[in-house]
Design an enzyme around this catalytic site. Sequence first.
Site, short mmCIF file in Angstrom:
data_model
loop_
_atom_site.label_atom_id
_atom_site.label_comp_id
_atom_site.label_asym_id
_atom_site.label_seq_id
_atom_site.Cartn_x
_atom_site.Cartn_y
_atom_site.Cartn_z
CG ASP A 1 -0.22 -0.05 2.53
OD1 ASP A 1 1.00 0.20 2.56
OD2 ASP A 1 -0.86 -0.34 3.55
CG ASP B 1 -5.97 -5.35 1.48
OD1 ASP B 1 -5.48 -5.06 2.60
OD2 ASP B 1 -6.54 -4.50 0.77
CB CYS C 1 -12.72 -26.45 7.38
SG CYS C 1 -11.08 -25.77 7.03
CB CYS D 1 -7.48 -26.09 7.23
SG CYS D 1 -8.08 -25.72 8.90
CB CYS E 1 -10.76 -28.28 10.58
SG CYS E 1 -11.29 -26.55 10.76
CG HIS F 1 -10.22 -22.18 10.50
ND1 HIS F 1 -10.70 -23.26 9.78
CD2 HIS F 1 -11.27 -21.33 10.68
CE1 HIS F 1 -12.00 -23.07 9.54
NE2 HIS F 1 -12.36 -21.93 10.08
#
Length: 370
Positions: free
Chosen positions: A93, A267, A305, A307, A310, A336
């Site tokens: 930015d 973002d 999920c 991931c 999880c 997560h």
Amino acid sequence: MAIKFELIHQDKLTGARYGILHTPHGSFETPIFMPVGTQATVKTLDVDEIKEVSQGLILGNTYHLWLQPGDEIIKDHGGIRGFMNWDGGLLTDSGGFQVFSLSKIRKINEDGVEFRHHINGSLLHMSPEDSIRIQNNLGADIIMSFDECPPFHSPYQYHKDSLERTLRWAERGKAVHKNPKEQALFGIVQGGPFKDLREHSIDELKKIDFPGYSIGGLSVGETKEEMYEILEFLKDKMPEDKPRYLMGVGSPDDIVMGVLNGIDMFDCVLPTRIARHGSAMTTMGKVVIKNKTYEFDLGPLDPNCDCKVCKNYSRSYIRHLFKAKEMLGQRLVSYHNLYYLKGLMQEIREAIKQDRFLEFKEQVLKDYYE
């Protein structure tokens, strides 16, 4: 050209866009969510984990890295990539939002902004030329024009004067940009709630001719309805062949509404910030893991999920980590939440390609909030 954007398909009902953003350090399908690495780190995660929870394109913050450790030190490392050992895509930015949001005492003039360091109170100055020089040193693939981000509900005349100055700053920044073949400089659309100013902003930025356009001054205190109204207004006024980046937006509802209105890039610090306070984004809505209801809950944060969090940890265990003030809890929920958003963006892209985005949007809003 530092980047190239391919618009591959638009959803037949909504016009939502699926594309590919080509950069010097990778090509990325859009719409995309980019995790924020404010201090050359996505908070609590290492580089390998960042790769697992992102598409490979992340942010760095110009203001904070300028103050600590300093852009010259980062330049000596070959830019942020060498500094943090990141080999993917990178966006920075302009530093403008932090200048205006973190410093309560500041003076704005044509040259730039004089303000106080948000921690030690020392007097600092940043101009459009400074911002571009710092970003050249940081070495991101995509960099931002220096702009003022006024409070959304500021008076019309303030927005008008600020916008005209921001446009002049955009021209000055482009004029001193040293690496246009390696770093794509985006213009930033401002104008607050005023549609005539927003239209004037994008028209003038198109004359300057940037390789991409950001929408600023949203998600800064206005209602969601006000934000969506501006996005809908700008949808058909933004260049079709250039990427469109909505700055600072990262909740599931705002993302799907942004995509509905033609946004390609997002973002936000939201997913990691709420994670550090114990809130998980899931396919069934927000889970505040510190709540007593999860004390004996042996299930995962999100049963839908896959991931590693999880797969391996229970809600009860993660709640224990937070209650015991163990940092691992913050790491697990941060991982997560970003993994959830990565999956959400993948589903969004598939829905667009199959011309069923409107149906998908309604399902996300229903699942997450009802």
